[in-house]
Every structure is written in structure tokens, then in C-alpha cells.
Design an enzyme around this catalytic site. Structure first.
Site, PDB file in Angstrom:
ATOM      1  CG  ASP A   1      -9.025 -17.487   7.128  1.00 18.30           C
ATOM      2  OD1 ASP A   1      -8.250 -16.759   6.467  1.00 18.30           O
ATOM      3  OD2 ASP A   1      -8.705 -18.590   7.580  1.00 18.30           O
TER       4      ASP A   1
ATOM      5  CG  HIS B   1     -28.533   0.256   8.663  1.00 15.91           C
ATOM      6  ND1 HIS B   1     -29.277  -0.906   8.727  1.00 15.91           N
ATOM      7  CD2 HIS B   1     -28.239   0.563   9.956  1.00 15.91           C
ATOM      8  CE1 HIS B   1     -29.420  -1.276   9.977  1.00 15.91           C
ATOM      9  NE2 HIS B   1     -28.803  -0.406  10.748  1.00 15.91           N
TER      10      HIS B   1
END
Length: 406
Positions: free
Chosen positions: A351, A151
Site C-alpha cells: 500500500d 533473480h
């Protein structure tokens, strides 16, 4: 049961810039821990997807997103920088003896949390991978991609951009084309989403910028949480909500479209009372959320950055909302919530060749009162809410949540 079959290191596919990378001041106050994400794919027998293909495409993606192949390093004042040394990222190949359908709705509990890689925070920070990936195959042929990403270096949008770019390369596309709290997940149909938004705006009664889906739903969550958490009708209980605001377009001039770093800032509502939230219409709680969001102007954000810059040591400013790897996350107290929106993130564009994931969500929710609002894979306007509350409140919350909509 999850079995780790191998652990490998993936490095950039070509030489990348070397040396220290200075992080921005907004990066410096982010947790040094790793938020986690999970992508679930069902089997596509017509397109076999090998781990070799995944690793090769990851290697090519790291040539563009090369800081992720480096390591963090402490510098003066409790600040961090990235050592761009191309050491690489860790990839775990795993196998599960379960079928995807046995994971239910993929709420991040138990076995689902085991699908995301863990970081050993007992080791020096210079040894932590900025990115760790776990690829898990299921007996039904399905696949999960669990990601733990620093992060300190990236926020949710940056993470999504990286994952989508990696997925493009896997398909062969060109990258340059554009008490222990209890966890549960609930779904809002598009009609319910629009109903809440319409109700909040009708109650508003003034011609200002209409409330958004995020604001309306968050206001509803806040009111419902107050109802179920109230003890002996204690309507004088104080409560606040923490929100995360994307500063990219709020800054003047705005940050570049491909900015890769933390551009989010936390904001908190004014302190409210249960009684006021429950006795007033939905627009009251939504209005309090709007006030907190609109506080994040260009002037406010730049003032915050200037304040961080002025600090000799930033350790006291660094947030600790992600505690992956610890046995128990921070407890913020029953009255309060922390709400994060992924509604507008293109999370279902990842994808890898099997089609779009059937589910994308957080790999863990580590504290009471934490919630994520996410779009659903159906792309029909419905939303998913992943929420963690104490077990004693969850059933009542779900009951009230839907009753107050219908």
C-alpha cells in the site's frame, strides 16, 4: 499506448556498505535475468500520489536493501557477486492513454507486458540494473508499478518483502515495524478450492498429512492439461511437472526470518504417463506432486548445495526460466508443466498510500506450460491462476478445468 516521459536514477538516501558481496551457492544457479511483477492501483483522489514521493521512499528503502542499488559482476568459475557501489536503480515515469478497465483482467499479454520495464541484455552484465521500476499513470488516474528485479539476488518472497517495505515508507510508516503460446487467467472460488482439496484428501484413504490447496489445485491442473494435450488418445505420453520449493523452514536450523536471498530450489516429479494420471483419481496426481516436494529435505538441500560448491564452473547448472527481453522463451514441450505458488506471499500488502492494489501478478509468462497460483485481492479464499498454453488448447482446458470441479 505507453509513453516513457522520463528515466531517472534513484540512489540510497544515506551512505551504505561498499565493496563486493559474495552470493550464496543457491544464488549462483538462479537465472541472471529479471523476473517481472506488476501492481495495479485504482485512483484515490483524496490521496494524490506523486512520483517524487515514490522516488523518495524508494531511496530510503534502498538504504536498507542496499545490494539492489549495486551491479552484478562475473568472477571465477562462472559465478557472480554483487558490487555494492550504490550506482542506483532505474525508475521510468510513463503515461498510458488507456483506462485501467481497458486492460481486462490484467493477464500479462500485450499492453500489460508494456507496463513492466525491459532490460537490455545485449549490454555487459556490469551495466544491468539489479532493479528497474516503471511507474505508469492512466487517463483514469490509476497507476501501475512494474518491477524487474534480478533473480540472481532475490526470490519471490524477498521481492515481496522489499516492495512492501518500500510501500510502508511511501505511507510514512517505520521500516522496522514488522507457435506462440497463448496466455490466460482464470479464477477459482473459495468453494471450488476447498472442494478440490477435500476430494484429494478423501481419495487419499490414509492418515498422513493432508494435501494442501496448492497440491490439490496443481494436481487438477496437471490432469486437465494432459486431457487437452493428448493427441489421438495417446495415453502413453510421458509427462512431468517442475515445482519450486521454499527451503527456509526445511533447513535445520531454519534460515532467519529476514533472510534476503534465494532460498528456493526446483524439484521435478517422477515421469508419469497420461493414461495413469487420467485413469486414476485426483489423489494420484496430487500424490506424485507431494513425493517431489517431500524429497526436498534438509539433507537433500544441503547435498545439492555441496554439489554446487564442488563445481569449478556453475554455468551449466544455472537455470534459464526467465527470458524477459528475448523474443521467445524456452519451450519445454507440450507434456510438461512448471507450477509456482504465490498463495502464501503477502503480495497485497504493498500500500503506497492509495490503498491495496486491485491486482498483483507476474509481468510476463514466457513459456508454454508455465503457471502461477496466487491469492486474490478479495481475501476470501479464492485463488487466481495465470497460465500459458498454446492457443489450440486453452479453450478446451478452461472448459475441462471447471467441468471436472463442478
Amino acid at each position: 499506448m505507453i509513453t516513457i516521459k522520463s528515466i531517472s536514477i534513484v540512489v540510497p538516501s544515506e551512505p551504505t556498505p561498499n565493496g563486493p558481496l559474495q552470493l550464496s551457492e543457491s544464488d549462483q544457479i538462479m537465472p541472471w535475468t529479471h523476473p517481472t511483477f506488476i501492481y495495479i492501483y485504482r485512483s484515490n483522489n483524496n490521496i494524490p500520489l506523486s512520483f517524487e514521493t515514490m522516488n523518495n521512499s524508494l531511496s530510503r528503502a534502498l538504504a536498507h536493501f542496499y545490494p539492489l542499488a549495486g551491479r552484478l559482476k562475473w568472477i571465477e568459475g562462472g559465478r557472480l557477486q554483487v558490487d555494492c557501489n550504490a550506482i542506483g536503480v532505474q525508475v521510468l515515469e510513463a503515461h498510458s492513454d488507456l483506462k485501467l478497465d481497458e486492460l481486462g483482467d490484467f493477464a500479462p499479454t500485450g499492453t500489460v507486458e508494456d507496463l513492466v520495464p525491459k532490460i537490455d541484455y545485449t549490454t555487459p552484465i556490469e551495466e544491468w540494473p539489479l532493479l528497474r521500476v516503471q511507474l505508469t499513470r492512466f487517463v483514469c488516474g490509476g497507476l501501475s508499478v512494474g518491477v524487474a528485479i534480478s533473480h540472481t539476488l532475490v526470490d519471490g518472497l524477498s521481492t515481496t518483502n522489499f516492495i512492501n517495505s518500500w510501500a510502508k515508507l511511501a505511507r510514512g510508516d517505520n521500516l522496522d515495524d514488522h507457435e506462440i503460446p497463448f496466455l490466460d487467467r482464470t479464477v477459482l472460488r473459495s468453494k471450488q478450492v476447498e472442494g478440490l482439496k477435500k476430494r484429494a484428501n478423501q481419495e487419499m484413504g490414509v492418515t498422513i498429512r493432508p494435501y494442501t490447496r496448492y497440491e490439490a489445485i496443481s494436481g487438477h491442473i496437471w490432469r486437465c492439461a494432459c486431457k487437452v494435450r493428448a493427441i489421438d488418445n495417446s495415453h502413453d505420453q510421458q509427462t512431468r511437472v517442475r515445482l519450486v520449493v521454499d527451503a527456509r523452514k526445511r533447513l535445520k536450523p531454519p534460515l532467519p526470518q529476514r533472510y534476503f536471498g534465494n532460498a528456493i530450489f526446483g524439484t521435478v516429479t517422477s515421469t508419469c504417463l497420461y493414461g495413469d494420471l487420467l485413469s486414476n483419481p485426483l489423489s494420484y496426481s496430487v500424490g506424485k506432486l507431494r513425493e517431489a516436494i517431500e524429497r526436498m529435505t534438509d539433507e537433500y538441500i544441503r547435498s545439492a548445495i555441496d554439489f554446487i560448491t564442488s563445481q569449478k564452473h556453475v554455468g551449466g547448472l544455472r537455470s534459464s526460466f526467465h527470458i524477459q527481453g528475448y523474443t521467445q522463451g524456452p519451450f519445454l514441450g507440450n507434456p510438461n508443466l512448471s507450477l509456482t505458488s504465490w498463495i502464501n506471499l503477502p503480495i497485497y500488502d504493498a500500500d503506497f498510500g492509495w490503498g491495496k492494489p486491485v491486482y498483483v501478478g507476474p509481468g510476463s509468462l514466457n513459456m508454454d506450460g508455465k503457471a502461477f497460483l496466487m491469492s486474490s485481492v478479495a481475501v476470501d479464499g479464492s485463488l487466481i491462476i495465470a497460465l500459458r498454453l498454446q492457443a489450440q488448447y486453452m479453450d478446451s482446458f478452461k472448459k475441462i478445468f471447471y467441468e471436472d470441479i463442478d
